[in-house]
Scaffold this active site. Structure first.
Site, mmCIF file in Angstrom:
data_model
loop_
_atom_site.group_PDB
_atom_site.id
_atom_site.type_symbol
_atom_site.label_atom_id
_atom_site.label_comp_id
_atom_site.label_asym_id
_atom_site.label_seq_id
_atom_site.Cartn_x
_atom_site.Cartn_y
_atom_site.Cartn_z
ATOM 1 N N ARG A 26 0.820 -1.227 0.000
ATOM 2 C CA ARG A 26 0.000 0.000 0.000
ATOM 3 C C ARG A 26 0.851 1.274 0.000
ATOM 4 N NH1 ARG A 26 -5.624 -0.578 1.698
ATOM 5 N NH2 ARG A 26 -6.207 -2.520 0.718
ATOM 6 N N ARG A 30 -3.634 6.406 0.255
ATOM 7 C CA ARG A 30 -4.123 7.636 0.876
ATOM 8 C C ARG A 30 -3.139 8.340 1.796
ATOM 9 N NH1 ARG A 30 -9.825 5.028 2.428
ATOM 10 N NH2 ARG A 30 -8.338 3.361 2.804
ATOM 11 N N ARG A 39 -6.731 10.637 -7.019
ATOM 12 C CA ARG A 39 -7.940 9.881 -6.680
ATOM 13 C C ARG A 39 -9.177 10.762 -6.866
ATOM 14 N NH1 ARG A 39 -11.965 7.799 -4.583
ATOM 15 N NH2 ARG A 39 -12.013 6.394 -2.810
ATOM 16 N N ASP A 76 -6.774 -3.890 -7.345
ATOM 17 C CA ASP A 76 -7.264 -4.491 -6.115
ATOM 18 C C ASP A 76 -7.482 -5.976 -6.343
ATOM 19 O OD1 ASP A 76 -8.343 -3.483 -3.320
ATOM 20 O OD2 ASP A 76 -9.587 -5.156 -3.961
ATOM 21 N N TYR A 155 -14.601 -12.808 0.250
ATOM 22 C CA TYR A 155 -15.362 -11.606 -0.118
ATOM 23 C C TYR A 155 -16.506 -11.951 -1.071
ATOM 24 C CZ TYR A 155 -11.755 -8.742 2.076
ATOM 25 O OH TYR A 155 -10.916 -8.167 2.991
HETATM 26 O O1 CP3 Z 1 -0.243 -2.411 -2.216
HETATM 27 C C1 CP3 Z 1 -0.503 -1.564 -3.102
HETATM 28 O O2 CP3 Z 1 -0.087 -0.390 -3.028
HETATM 29 C C2 CP3 Z 1 -1.190 -2.021 -4.405
HETATM 30 C C3 CP3 Z 1 -2.602 -1.903 -4.515
HETATM 31 C C4 CP3 Z 1 -3.494 -2.752 -3.641
HETATM 32 C C5 CP3 Z 1 -4.730 -2.283 -3.147
HETATM 33 N N1 CP3 Z 1 -5.359 -3.316 -2.515
HETATM 34 C C6 CP3 Z 1 -5.254 -0.919 -3.344
HETATM 35 C C7 CP3 Z 1 -6.374 -0.452 -2.500
HETATM 36 C C8 CP3 Z 1 -3.367 -4.079 -3.221
HETATM 37 C C9 CP3 Z 1 -2.214 -5.044 -3.439
HETATM 38 C C10 CP3 Z 1 -4.556 -4.433 -2.527
HETATM 39 C C11 CP3 Z 1 -4.813 -5.767 -1.974
HETATM 40 C C12 CP3 Z 1 -6.039 -6.010 -1.207
HETATM 41 N N2 CP3 Z 1 -7.291 -5.472 -1.398
HETATM 42 C C13 CP3 Z 1 -6.136 -6.942 -0.152
HETATM 43 C C14 CP3 Z 1 -4.993 -7.826 0.317
HETATM 44 C C15 CP3 Z 1 -4.048 -7.124 1.214
HETATM 45 C C16 CP3 Z 1 -4.658 -6.712 2.556
HETATM 46 O O3 CP3 Z 1 -4.782 -5.500 2.743
HETATM 47 O O4 CP3 Z 1 -4.968 -7.603 3.353
HETATM 48 C C17 CP3 Z 1 -7.465 -6.927 0.317
HETATM 49 C C18 CP3 Z 1 -8.011 -7.765 1.450
HETATM 50 C C19 CP3 Z 1 -8.185 -5.999 -0.492
HETATM 51 C C20 CP3 Z 1 -9.640 -5.685 -0.441
HETATM 52 C C21 CP3 Z 1 -9.870 -4.256 -0.127
HETATM 53 N N3 CP3 Z 1 -9.592 -3.205 -0.974
HETATM 54 C C22 CP3 Z 1 -10.384 -3.713 1.069
HETATM 55 C C23 CP3 Z 1 -10.790 -4.538 2.289
HETATM 56 C C24 CP3 Z 1 -10.433 -2.325 0.898
HETATM 57 C C25 CP3 Z 1 -11.002 -1.317 1.857
HETATM 58 C C26 CP3 Z 1 -10.084 -1.029 2.996
HETATM 59 C C27 CP3 Z 1 -9.347 0.271 2.768
HETATM 60 O O5 CP3 Z 1 -8.158 0.348 3.098
HETATM 61 O O6 CP3 Z 1 -9.987 1.230 2.317
HETATM 62 C C28 CP3 Z 1 -9.895 -2.023 -0.376
HETATM 63 C C29 CP3 Z 1 -9.719 -0.676 -0.974
HETATM 64 C C30 CP3 Z 1 -8.354 -0.319 -1.461
HETATM 65 N N4 CP3 Z 1 -7.527 -1.133 -2.183
HETATM 66 C C31 CP3 Z 1 -7.725 0.937 -1.316
HETATM 67 C C32 CP3 Z 1 -6.489 0.860 -1.962
HETATM 68 C C33 CP3 Z 1 -5.459 1.948 -2.105
HETATM 69 C C34 CP3 Z 1 -8.329 2.161 -0.627
HETATM 70 C C35 CP3 Z 1 -9.346 2.788 -1.536
HETATM 71 C C36 CP3 Z 1 -9.313 4.307 -1.601
HETATM 72 O O7 CP3 Z 1 -8.270 4.905 -1.939
HETATM 73 O O8 CP3 Z 1 -10.369 4.852 -1.338
#
Ligand code: CP3
Length: 347
Positions: A26, A30, A39, A76, A155
Site C-alpha cells: 500500500r 491515501r 484519486r 485491487d 469476499y
Molecule cells: O499495495 C498496493 O499499493 C497495491 C494496490 C493494492 C490495493 N489493494 C489498493 C487499495 C493491493 C495489493 C490491494 C490488496 C487487497 N485489497 C487486499 C490484500 C491485502 C490486505 O490488505 O490484506 C485486500 C483484502 C483488499 C480488499 C480491499 N480493498 C479492502 C478490504 C479495501 C477497503 C479497505 C481500505 O483500506 O480502504 C480495499 C480498498 C483499497 N484497495 C484501497 C487501496 C489503495 C483504498 C481505496 C481508496 O483509496 O479509497
C-alpha cells in the site's frame, strides 16, 4: 543494463543482497497527498483502478517520492470477481461490497471467459508503468498481483469484509461440492488474470492471501497451499523465470510448509511472524519479505528505528526484501517512510 539489474529480482532469483531491497505494501494510497489529488480527479476507487493513465500515475508516485525498489500495480484483489461479472462497489469509508454468491444461479453467472476483456484496462496500466519505470527508474521492478483464492472467495461469499467470514467458512465445511466449484472458477480466472499481467510486462507476481490464517491446517493445505502450487506451476510453464511472492497472512508455523511446498520464490511475513523463526524454518532458497508493524511506521522516531533494526538483525545474511507486515496506514507521515528507507539503505 545487464539481466536482472534490479536488486529485488536478484533477491528473488536466490542471491542475497545487502542492504536489502525495500518496498511497502500500500505504498501508493491515501497516505500520499499526490495520491489523494489523483484519486479525486478519477472519481471513485474503481474509476481509478480502471483508468490506465491515472492508475499508472499513482503506481509511479511512491517510486518518484521514495525511490523504492518495487512498484506494485495499482489495482485491487477484488478486480478478479468483478471481471467475472460479480458486482463490486467501494462505499466511501466502508470497504468493498459485492452481491454475495450463495446459490447455483450466482455461481453459474460467473463468467471466466470474460475476464481478459474486462481486465484489459489493467493490462494497459501494466504496460504504461513498465514504460514509465524504464524511462524514470530502471532499477525498480514492477510487481503484479492477485488475491489468494481463499481470501477472494471470502469476499465473494460474504459480500463484504470486516467480519470473520463465517458464511465462507461454513460453506467450505458444510457445502464442499458447491465451494469447490466456486474455487475452480476462481482459480481459472485468477490464473488468466496473472498470466495477462505477465504478458503485459509484470516482472514478478505476488499472491495476497490475507485471510489464510483463519483456516485449520487441513483446509490450509487444500485451499491455500495446493491452489498456490498449481498457480505457481502454471505461471512457470508459461513464463519460466518469472518469480512469485506468496503472502499467506497469519499462517503462523504453516508458513514453513507453504514455503517448502508451493514453489514460490519468496514468502511475505505478516506483522505477527518472528523473522528469526522464519529465517530458521523457511527453506533457505525461499527469500523472506516483511514485516515491520505499520503502526511503528506511523509512530516514527525511536519506536520505528528499534523495530526496523530488530528485523534487519534477524534476517542478516539471508535473501530478504524489506517491507511492512501489512499495508501503510492512511495517517502515516511520508517523512516516516523516507526515514525508514534511509535506515534500511544504511544497514
Ligand atoms: O499495495 C498496493 O499499493 C497495491 C494496490 C493494492 C490495493 N489493494 C489498493 C487499495 C493491493 C495489493 C490491494 C490488496 C487487497 N485489497 C487486499 C490484500 C491485502 C490486505 O490488505 O490484506 C485486500 C483484502 C483488499 C480488499 C480491499 N480493498 C479492502 C478490504 C479495501 C477497503 C479497505 C481500505 O483500506 O480502504 C480495499 C480498498 C483499497 N484497495 C484501497 C487501496 C489503495 C483504498 C481505496 C481508496 O483509496 O479509497
Amino acid at each position: 543494463m545487464g539481466m536482472t539489474a534490479q536488486p529485488i529480482l536478484r533477491v528473488l532469483s536466490g542471491q542475497s543482497a545487502w542492504p536489502p531491497p525495500a518496498w511497502l505494501m500500500r505504498q501508493a494510497g491515501r497516505h500520499l497527498p499526490e495520491y489523494r489529488r489523483t484519486r479525486q480527479q478519477a472519481g471513485s476507487f474503481m474509476d481509478l483502478c480502471l483508468n490506465p493513465e491515472l492508475a499508472a500515475e499513482v503506481t509511479l508516485q511512491p517510486v518518484r517520492r521514495y525511490g523504492v525498489d518495487a512498484a506494485i500495480l495499482f489495482s485491487d484483489i477484488l478486480i478478479v470477481p468483478w471481471a467475472m461479472g460479480q458486482g463490486l462497489t467501494f462505499a466511501e469509508g466502508e470497504g468493498p461490497r459485492l452481491p454475495p454468491i450463495r446459490d447455483q444461479a450466482g455461481l453459474d453467472a460467473l463468467d471466466v471467459a470474460g475476464v481478459a476483456v474486462r481486465a484489459a484496462p489493467i493490462m494497459e496500466t501494466v504496460r504504461r508503468v513498465r514504460a514509465g519505470l524504464a524511462a524514470e527508474r530502471p532499477e525498480t521492478a514492477l510487481i503484479g498481483f492477485s488475491g489468494g483464492l481463499w481470501t477472494v472467495a471470502c469476499y465473494m461469499i460474504e459480500g463484504k469484509g470486516g467480519g470473520e467470514f463465517r458464511q465462507a467458512r461454513r460453506m467450505m465445511h458444510g457445502d464442499p461440492v458447491f465451494f469447490a466449484a466456486l474455487m475452480a472458477k476462481l482459480e481459472a480466472a485468477t490464473l488468466a488474470y496473472l498470466l495477462a499481467q505477465a504478458e503485459a510486462g509484470a516482472e514478478a507476481l505476488m499472491i495476497f492471501d490475507s485471510w489464510a490464517g483463519q483456516l485449520p491446517p487441513s483446509a490450509f493445505r487444500q485451499w491455500v497451499i495446493e491452489p498456490t502450487k498449481r498457480l505457481r506451476a502454471a505461471i512457470a510453464a508459461a513464463y519460466p523465470g518469472l518469480p512469485v511472492i506468496g503472502f499467506p497472512r497469519l499462517a503462523g508455523p504453516m508458513l514453513s510448509e507453504y514455503a517448502a511446498r508451493t514453489g514460490v520464490q519468496a514468502v511475505g511475513m505478516d506483522t505477527s511472524m518472528d523473522p528469526a523463526w522464519a529465517a530458521r524454518h523457511v527453506p533457505p532458497h525461499v527469500a523472506l519479505q516483511g514485516n515491520l508493524d505499520p503502526e511503528a511506521l506511523l509512530a516514527g522516531g525511536e519506536a520505528l528505528r528499534r523495530e526496523a533494526a530488530c528485523i534487519l538483525e534477524a534476517v542478516r545474511g539471508r535473501a530478504f526484501i524489506f517491507n511492512l507486515g501489512h499495508g501503510v496506514e492512511q495517517p502515516t507521515p511520508p517523512e516516516h517512510v523516507a526515514a525508514l528507507l534511509a535506515q534500511v539503505r544504511a544497514a
